[in-house]
Structures are given as C-alpha cells and as structure tokens.
Design a protein around this motif. Sequence first.
Motif, PDB file in Angstrom:
ATOM      1  N   GLY A   1      59.138  37.651  20.303  1.00 24.55           N
ATOM      2  CA  GLY A   1      60.501  38.080  19.969  1.00 24.55           C
ATOM      3  C   GLY A   1      60.890  39.341  20.718  1.00 24.55           C
ATOM      4  O   GLY A   1      62.011  39.468  21.212  1.00 24.55           O
TER       5      GLY A   1
ATOM      6  N   LYS B   1      66.483  39.841  27.528  1.00 24.46           N
ATOM      7  CA  LYS B   1      67.932  39.728  27.343  1.00 24.46           C
ATOM      8  C   LYS B   1      68.621  41.066  27.619  1.00 24.46           C
ATOM      9  O   LYS B   1      69.720  41.107  28.172  1.00 24.46           O
TER      10      LYS B   1
ATOM     11  N   TYR C   1      61.362  38.475  24.459  1.00 25.97           N
ATOM     12  CA  TYR C   1      62.645  37.797  24.649  1.00 25.97           C
ATOM     13  C   TYR C   1      63.790  38.817  24.598  1.00 25.97           C
ATOM     14  O   TYR C   1      64.682  38.809  25.451  1.00 25.97           O
ATOM     15  N   ALA C   2      63.772  39.699  23.600  1.00 23.62           N
ATOM     16  CA  ALA C   2      64.837  40.697  23.454  1.00 23.62           C
ATOM     17  C   ALA C   2      64.876  41.637  24.665  1.00 23.62           C
ATOM     18  O   ALA C   2      65.949  41.963  25.164  1.00 23.62           O
TER      19      ALA C   2
ATOM     20  N   LYS D   1      68.472  42.910  18.695  1.00 25.95           N
ATOM     21  CA  LYS D   1      67.492  42.656  17.641  1.00 25.95           C
ATOM     22  C   LYS D   1      66.628  41.471  18.045  1.00 25.95           C
ATOM     23  O   LYS D   1      67.163  40.433  18.443  1.00 25.95           O
ATOM     24  N   PRO D   2      65.296  41.610  17.949  1.00 29.06           N
ATOM     25  CA  PRO D   2      64.441  40.447  18.206  1.00 29.06           C
ATOM     26  C   PRO D   2      64.757  39.341  17.194  1.00 29.06           C
ATOM     27  O   PRO D   2      65.063  39.615  16.038  1.00 29.06           O
ATOM     28  N   GLY D   3      64.684  38.120  17.647  1.00 24.05           N
ATOM     29  CA  GLY D   3      65.013  36.986  16.780  1.00 24.05           C
ATOM     30  C   GLY D   3      63.913  36.613  15.805  1.00 24.05           C
ATOM     31  O   GLY D   3      64.174  35.968  14.791  1.00 24.05           O
ATOM     32  N   VAL D   4      62.676  37.034  16.100  1.00 27.49           N
ATOM     33  CA  VAL D   4      61.550  36.739  15.219  1.00 27.49           C
ATOM     34  C   VAL D   4      60.693  37.988  15.076  1.00 27.49           C
ATOM     35  O   VAL D   4      60.670  38.841  15.955  1.00 27.49           O
TER      36      VAL D   4
END
Length: 101
Positions: free
Chosen positions: A60, A67, A63-64, A48-51
């Motif tokens: 977000g 990861k 970044y996801a 899940k994206p953090g933002v």
Amino acid sequence: MKTLTALAGALLVLAACNDPGFRGVTGVRTAEANEVGSCRFVSTITMKPGVYGPVLGDQGIKYARNKVLDSARASGANTIVFDRVEPGAAVYLVTARAYSC
C-alpha cells in the motif's frame, strides 16, 4: 457467464499494468531535503495508502509513493522529497514536496 468473468478479469489485469502505482514512474527522482535548495518548489502532494497492516501495508505504501511520483511528474516536477517516517511506525498518509530542478 464464465467468459464474461474471464474478460472482466483480463481487463482488470491490463488496467493494473498501466497504473503507475503498480508499474512505477520514470522521470522523477527521489531526493533528500538538503539536495533541493536551488530547485523551484512546485507543490506538496499527499496520498493515503489503500491498504494497511502487516500483510499488505508495504504494498500500500509503495503504491501510494508511486502515485505521488506520478502526480509530481504531471505537475511539472522532476524531483520529490518524501517526508521521513519513523522506522516501524504505521503510515496512514504519504506526504512529499515536489520540485523542479
């Protein structure tokens, strides 16, 4: 107190520089589904994206995705196929299948 705050900030910046979500991942390529027919399936990876939202949503997702690439590399995969997302649609979960080719 200011020194402690500055030190904490510096440590946070250093930690972010070492985080593959921020710096990217090498050794894993992104492919389309039709390119992995002869590869060995390793796993399905989600994050899940953090933002979310119009301001930070793209960061977000980036970044996801990074990861997910890092998780794929850690599981022995060298190729990943991300699920397609309809352009303009909100992304609440990044999903990909990892392969060893």
